[in-house]
Design an enzyme around this catalytic site. Structure first.
Site, short mmCIF file in Angstrom:
data_model
loop_
_atom_site.label_atom_id
_atom_site.label_comp_id
_atom_site.label_asym_id
_atom_site.label_seq_id
_atom_site.Cartn_x
_atom_site.Cartn_y
_atom_site.Cartn_z
NE ARG A 23 -2.46 1.32 3.55
CZ ARG A 23 -3.21 1.55 4.63
NH1 ARG A 23 -4.53 1.51 4.53
NH2 ARG A 23 -2.67 1.81 5.79
CB THR A 40 -2.00 7.10 -3.36
OG1 THR A 40 -1.43 5.77 -3.39
CG2 THR A 40 -1.07 8.06 -4.09
CG ASP A 53 -0.31 -10.35 10.00
OD1 ASP A 53 0.14 -11.26 9.28
OD2 ASP A 53 -0.22 -9.15 9.70
CG ASP A 89 3.09 -11.26 11.41
OD1 ASP A 89 4.04 -11.25 10.61
OD2 ASP A 89 2.62 -10.22 11.92
#
Length: 209
Positions: free
Chosen positions: A104, A108, A200, A203
């Site tokens: 990401r 933006t 996650d 992870d």
């Protein structure tokens, strides 16, 4: 509008419960993700066409049904999507595997493709995009968009857990892509994690936390 299929099979529910448990270690987590992915593949491939051929059993000739002319590619979204690939390959060992990596942009906030390696004949294949979590939907929608930009038309998306927000994004941006999820959870928290979710996925798959 694309359809979403949520799995209610007892085995999927049971194994997903173990995946969610914070006490499940890396080895078991990996194995369970692989197993649930394999169980889900049974339904994801339900619409594959078949044809009748003749074979001979040890006792007599007979007519049987086999999958006809269906080529498949699996495209995991890096890195967590890698944990789902082997389960699918156990049922579709001839499938080819591509990879797509996204990050990401901090300014933006839009997904940016940093890696993409696909089979040369992927336009001829039915593509299953996989990622354990469909949270905000940004990565999934972007990955599907990048694949469409390369001329790929037949795409399905498969995840373990989805949030309503992510489902809405994928359905809005890609109404032709069906979504398969083992569960749909309540909501996203302020950090974009699915609640109750499983934490996650990357992870927990790779032991990096």
């Amino acid at each position: 509008m694309s359809k979403i299929q949520v799995f209610d099979h007892p085995l999927v529910r049971h194994k997903l419960a173990m995946i969610r448990d914070e006490n499940t270690g890396v080895k078991s987590f990996r194995e369970l993700v692989e197993e649930v992915s394999m169980l889900m593949t049974y339904e994801v491939t339900r619409d594959f066409p078949t044809e009748e051929i003749e074979i001979r059993t040890p006792l007599a000739p007979t007519r049987v049904q086999v999958i006809c002319g269906k080529k498949v590619a699996i495209v995991p979204i890096l890195r967590a999507g890698l944990g789902m690939v082997n389960g699918i390959l156990k049922l579709i060992p001839a499938a080819k595997v591509g990879h797509i990596g996204l990050y990401r942009d901090e300014e933006t906030l839009q997904p940016v493709e940093y890696y993409c390696k696909l089979p040369h004949d992927i336009r001829e294949r039915d593509v299953i995009v996989v990622d354990p979590m469909l949270a905000t939907g940004g990565s999934a929608a972007a990955a599907i968009g990048f694949l469409k930009d390369r001329g790929i038309k037949n795409i399905k998306f498969m995840c373990l857990i989805a949030a309503p927000e992510g489902i809405a994004v994928v359905q809005r941006e890609h109404p032709d892509v069906d979504i398969f999820a083992a569960a749909v959870d309540s909501h996203l928290n302020e950090h974009g994690y699915i609640v109750p979710g499983l934490g996650d996925a990357g992870d927990r798959l790779f032991g990096t936390k």
